[in-house]
Structure formats: structure tokens, C-alpha cells
Write an enzyme that holds these catalytic residues in place. Structure first.
Site, PDB file in Angstrom:
ATOM      1  N   LYS A  27      66.560  59.534  40.534  1.00 24.91           N
ATOM      2  CA  LYS A  27      66.726  58.161  40.044  1.00 24.91           C
ATOM      3  C   LYS A  27      65.728  57.231  40.734  1.00 24.91           C
ATOM      4  O   LYS A  27      65.785  57.028  41.939  1.00 24.91           O
ATOM      5  CB  LYS A  27      68.140  57.643  40.351  1.00 24.91           C
ATOM      6  CG  LYS A  27      68.390  56.282  39.705  1.00 24.91           C
ATOM      7  CD  LYS A  27      69.613  55.591  40.220  1.00 24.91           C
ATOM      8  CE  LYS A  27      69.304  54.511  41.226  1.00 24.91           C
ATOM      9  NZ  LYS A  27      68.392  53.448  40.764  1.00 24.91           N
ATOM     10  N   GLU A  56      66.347  58.071  54.489  1.00 25.30           N
ATOM     11  CA  GLU A  56      65.192  57.345  55.041  1.00 25.30           C
ATOM     12  C   GLU A  56      65.484  55.876  54.818  1.00 25.30           C
ATOM     13  O   GLU A  56      65.446  55.406  53.687  1.00 25.30           O
ATOM     14  CB  GLU A  56      63.909  57.745  54.310  1.00 25.30           C
ATOM     15  CG  GLU A  56      63.466  59.161  54.543  1.00 25.30           C
ATOM     16  CD  GLU A  56      63.056  59.421  55.985  1.00 25.30           C
ATOM     17  OE1 GLU A  56      62.807  58.462  56.736  1.00 25.30           O
ATOM     18  OE2 GLU A  56      63.006  60.598  56.353  1.00 25.30           O
ATOM     19  N   CYS A  74      58.893  49.982  54.947  1.00 27.16           N
ATOM     20  CA  CYS A  74      59.987  50.250  55.893  1.00 27.16           C
ATOM     21  C   CYS A  74      59.471  50.261  57.320  1.00 27.16           C
ATOM     22  O   CYS A  74      60.177  49.938  58.252  1.00 27.16           O
ATOM     23  CB  CYS A  74      60.645  51.576  55.542  1.00 27.16           C
ATOM     24  SG  CYS A  74      59.431  52.874  55.311  1.00 27.16           S
ATOM     25  N   GLU A 109      65.943  43.280  58.873  1.00 28.28           N
ATOM     26  CA  GLU A 109      64.759  43.647  58.103  1.00 28.28           C
ATOM     27  C   GLU A 109      64.557  42.623  56.987  1.00 28.28           C
ATOM     28  O   GLU A 109      65.413  42.471  56.123  1.00 28.28           O
ATOM     29  CB  GLU A 109      64.957  45.038  57.497  1.00 28.28           C
ATOM     30  CG  GLU A 109      63.751  45.522  56.755  1.00 28.28           C
ATOM     31  CD  GLU A 109      63.957  46.918  56.170  1.00 28.28           C
ATOM     32  OE1 GLU A 109      65.009  47.161  55.559  1.00 28.28           O
ATOM     33  OE2 GLU A 109      63.057  47.748  56.328  1.00 28.28           O
TER      34      GLU A 109
END
Ligand code: NAD
Length: 500
Positions: A193, A269, A303, A400
Site C-alpha cells: 500500500k 522504519e 526521516c 519531528e
């Protein structure tokens, strides 16, 4: 209804046409979703809808899983030898190479990253990754264990079976290749997906996968939303493993769904808040250039972004001056303009999220040293932003942001900076700049991060493992390490004459 998406690129950097089916790709065919609904895909440079693609539901996930199991039992899995898996992966890499400019253009259109970066990094690295794992496909070996002379014991590294893969929007094609490469090399079948924000290259890739000749059902694509399709994959009783790249928040949900369903194997991850440490003895000009690349690359939507820039007090003022100058010089603009370094953020959601973080920095008393505002009037562009005068508890220091927003923090000595750098729930990556090899390596070893860069940032290679400590993830992608995520070890013990 699933239709054909056609787009004519007439840009300074690329002229050409793309045209492909916008359906789900299940059992080797492009099909509509069961509910016949669609998802709007937006161009972040304009905010306008550019395509409608088929929307999958949990029912389509079931259909895809059935197809994948059939392929695993008949044409793939242990039925396709390593040489054959390698051949098909190599063919796919060649097709990707043949269509590299087209794939890069679709990525720039859908995600907003610049065509130049999409060519030089995303597509090049994606091709390298598929080719790298093609090389592994016929080198998946177990071991022989010595026990006693009347026994033979050995291990087989067998494919796990049907794996679900859920990927984010920041590097759509690249994340797809990181996932498909090791999964297919080791003989697994895939239900993948992509992000609902950036599904186009994944769909185009399925045509290439089809042309490469992978057996029907080996790779299945279910384009849909996270809370429906993503949730159906992570809780599916017949999916044996799920590999996820995305936010820590959703990673937690995936782990919970895996635990509550069939205890499927997982790799995650997740996010990061990477420290970038610059000592007094660093090559200042290089440190400035790398720091800018660290935080502004991919518009801060990486990231591994070096979003916390720690600078030692002796060079702090000079660094800040040069870093500000460098940040100002980066052109924010149209992804298809050859001079653009930074394009728009991927979506309205993401744009709003970043602006909220900028506001929170202001509200909590940090200084906006540069930027902090929108660029232009159309699309989702944000100017490179630097905060100073922060405190460790501020949201912009801890969370983040996933945008072109960095904090520059002064530090005094090694112990001080390592304590601050490790003061985060994340542990994805870190960087250190120093010309003193002992200082650089000692610092790299003391940082709690899955990757430590020395005198560089954001360097990734198909053969170097990547993944996080702490809440940045579980497992490693890339390199030989990723193969372990996709094989189940079976011990076989043979009696050569042990009599009972
Ligand atoms: P996200 O977590 O919102 O979405 C990622 C994927 O998960 C999407 O496909 C989404 O549809 C799906 N999803 C959403 N809700 C779900 C649910 N309940 N169940 C299952 N799937 C669901 O992340 P994003 O905004 O697309 O990407 C940004 C995040 O990804 C950042 O946090 C970034 O750090 C992380 N990221 C990590 C790496 C890495 O290698 N560590 C690489 C790229 C991005």
C-alpha cells in the site's frame, strides 16, 4: 471507475508523456476497487487535483492476499529458484532505467520534489536497490551446524510467505524499492500500500513489474487510506509479516494490530529528530553546506533530517551567519525549474502541520532567526526556517516537524552535546563534524542512533543498513541485513545412524 491517467510534461527539464491505468494491481491485472470509489491525487505545487485513482477497501486486501498466497504456493516462493528471481529483478531494474525520466517526472508532479533530485537520487537509488537485491536472490544461504558424527544439521532461509508493505509519501518510489527488493529476492509475495498522497509512481511501477514478467499475484498494489487498507493489512490473519515505513504514531498502531491478530512479524522504519553536531574544529564551510543539506533536503521531509543543529560555542556566531546566508541562497520554487532546490511540501495537511509547529516555536519563546513563512501564494511552499534561543523542552526541539525547519543550539563540550543529542525518544540518525578523528569517532560511537555520519549527512546506499534505535524503529532496511527481515530460518536435523 479505474481510468487511464495521462499527463503531458512540457517543462524546461523534461518533455514527455505518461499514460497509465489508475486501477489496483491484483493478480497481474489492473482492476477497480470493490466499492468502485476513487481517491483524488493533488499536485502540491498548485493544490489542484491531477488524477483520480481507484480506492481499495478491506475486501480488496482479502482478494490481493488470496492471489498472493496462490502465487506463493505455485509460481513464486520455493517454486521460483534464485536465478529466476534475480533475472526478473534485473529486468525490472532495466525497465526502470528505460523509464527513469518519466518516473522522476511523475514523482516530481505527485510529491513536489524537484525533478533534478528525483532523477539524481530517488530514481537512481531505487534502480540501484532493485539491482542490488537481484544480486542477492541466488545467494540466500543457510548454514551447516556441527553436532556429532551421526547427525547432519543445517538451516534453510525460507521466504516468510505473504508480506504486507505500507509506505509513506516522502520518497514514494524509493521506499517501494527498499521494500520490494529484499522481499522478492528472498521469494516472498507482496501486498503493498503506497501513501494515499503519492500513489502514482507505485501504480506506474506495477506496469513495469508486469512487463518484467513476474508471475501474477507476486506483487499486488492496493491504493487506499491508512485507516482502512493499512489497518486491514496490519490486522490480516493471512499476512505473515508487515513492513512499515512512516510515523511513530502509526508504527505503534501497526504493532498493536499485529499483536492482536496473528502475531505477524514486523519491521518498522519510523520517525527521527536527528542531531547534527558541529565542533569548533570542523571545516566550517563544509559543515554549513552539509547542515543545509541535512535539514532542507527533500524540503525537510526526510526521516533522517538533521533538524537539531548543535554548534560549539567557539564557532556558533560564525556558523549561524554562514548557515543563514546558505539557507537564504536555496531557491524555493517549481519542482520542474532547474534552479529550484526546494519544492512545495507534499500536501495541505503537511503544510498546516509545519506552520503549526512554527507557531508553537514562537509561542514557546524561541526566536525565528530566518523564514517561518509561506513562499508564494499558490501551492504548499514554505521558506527555509531557522529557530534560535530554544530550550530542550520546546516542541520544535523534541518533535519531528518533517519540514524545512531547523533549530540551531549552542553547546560547550563533548559531554554536554552528547547528553543533549541523546535527549530524544528517537534514534534514527546523527552526524558529527570535526577534523579530529578521535573526537569525531568517539562522538559517533556515543550517539544513540542507527546511523552516525562523520563529516557528511543523509548518505544512504543500497548495501549499507539503515534503521532506528529507540522509537525510530525495529529492524534494518537495505544491505544484507534486510534479507533477515524476509526469511524464516528452518533447522533441519538428519539422523545418519543414531539408533534409539
Ligand atoms: P504516516 O505514518 O502518516 O503514513 C505512512 C503510511 O501508513 C501511509 O501509507 C498511510 O496511509 C499508512 N497508515 C496511516 N494510518 C494507518 C493505520 N492506522 N494502519 C496502517 N497504515 C496506516 O506517515 P507519513 O506522513 O506518510 O510519512 C512521514 C513519516 O514517515 C515521518 O514520521 C517519517 O519520519 C517517516 N519515515 C521514516 C523513514 C525511515 O526509514 N525510518 C523513511 C521515510 C519516512
Amino acid at each position: 471507475m479505474a481510468t487511464i491517467f495521462t499527463h503531458e510534461f512540457n517543462t524546461p527539464v523534461y518533455k514527455g508523456k505518461t499514460s497509465f491505468n489508475t486501477g489496483l494491481y491484483i493478480n497481474g491485472k489492473f482492476v477497480e476497487g470493490s466499492d468502485k470509489t476513487t481517491i483524488d491525487v493533488t499536485n502540491p505545487a498548485t493544490g489542484k487535483v491531477i488524477a483520480k485513482i481507484a480506492e481499495a477497501t478491506a475486501k480488496d486486501v482479502d482478494i490481493a492476499v488470496t492471489a498472493a498466497h496462490k502465487a506463493f504456493e505455485t509460481t513464486w516462493g520455493l517454486n521460483a529458484g534464485g536465478a529466476e528471481r534475480s533475472r526478473l529483478l534485473l529486468k525490472l531494474a532495466l525497465l526502470m532505467e528505460e523509464h527513469q525520466q518519466e518516473l522522476a517526472a511523475i514523482e516530481a508532479l505527485d510529491n513536489g520534489k524537484t525533478f533534478t533530485w528525483a532523477m539524481d537520487l530517488d530514481t537512481t537509488f531505487a534502480i540501484d536497490t532493485i539491482r542490488y537485491y537481484a544480486g542477492w536472490a541466488d545467494k540466500i544461504h543457510g548454514q551447516v551446524q556441527e553436532t556429532d558424527e551421526k547427525k547432519l544439521s543445517y538451516t534453510r532461509h525460507e521466504p516468510i510467505g505473504v508480506v504486507g508493505q505500507i509506505i509513506p509519501w516522502n520518497f514514494p518510489l524509493l521506499m517501494m524499492s527498499w521494500k520490494l527488493g529484499p522481499a522478492l529476492a528472498t521469494g516472498n509475495c507482496v501486498v503493498l500500500k503506497p501513501s494515499e498522497f503519492t500513489p502514482l509512481t507505485a501504480i506506474r511501477m506495477c506496469e513495469l513489474i508486469d512487463r518484467a514478467g513476474f508471475p501474477a499475484g507476486t506483487v499486488n498494489l492496493v491504493t487506499g487510506y491508512g485507516n482502512t487498507v493499512g489497518a486491514a493489512i496490519s490486522s490480516h490473519m493471512k499476512i505473515d509479516k508487515v513492513a512499515f515505513t512512516g510515523s511513530t504514531l502509526v508504527g505503534r498502531k501497526i504493532m498493536e494490530a499485529a499483536a492482536k491478530s496473528n502475531l505477524k512479524d514486523i519491521t518498522l522504519e519510523l520517525g527521527g529528530k536527528s542531531p547534527n553536531i558541529i565542533f569548533n574544529d570542523a571545516d566550517l564551510e563544509q559543515a554549513v553546506n552539509w547542515a543545509a543539506h541535512g535539514i532542507y533536503w527533500n524540503h525537510g521531509q526526510a526521516c533522517s533530517a538533521g533538524s537539531r543543529i548543535f554548534v560549539q560555542s567557539g564557532i556558533y556566531d560564525e556558523f549561524l551567519e554562514k548557515f543563514t546566508e546558505k539557507s537564504r541562497s536555496l531557491k524555493v520554487g517549481d519542482p520542474f525549474d532547474v534552479d529550484s532546490y526546494q519544492g512545495p511540501q507534499v500536501s495541505k495537511n503537511q503544510y498546516d502541520r509545519i506552520m503549526d509547529y512554527i507557531q508553537s516555536g514562537k509561542d514557546q519563546g524561541a526566536t525565528v532567526h530566518l523564514g517561518g513563512d509561506r513562499n508564494g501564494t499558490e501551492g504548499y511552499y514554505i521558506n527555509p526556517t531557522i529557530f534560535t534561543n530554544t530550550t530542550p523542552d520546546m516542541k520544535i526541539v523534541q518533535e519531528e516537524i518533517f519540514g524545512p525547519v531547523g533549530v540551531v543550539i549552542k553547546f560547550e563540550d563533548e559531554d554536554d552535546v552528547i547528553r543533549q543529542a541523546n535527549d530524544t525518544v528517537f534514534g534514527l540518525a546523527a552526524a558529527v563534524f570535526s577534523q579530529n578523528i578521535n573526537r569525531a569517532l568517539n562522538t559517533a560511537h556515543r550517539l544513540k542512533a542507527g546511523t552516525a555520519w562523520v563529516n557528511c549527512v543523509n548518505q544512504l546506499h543500497a548495501n549499507v543498513p539503515f534503521g532506528g534505535f529507540k522509537q525510530s524503529g525495529i529492524g534494518r532496511e537495505l544491505g544484507e541485513y534486510a534479507l533477515h527481515n524476509y526469511t524464516a530460518v528452518k533447522s533441519v536435523q538428519v539422523n545418519l545412524g543414531h539408533v534409539m
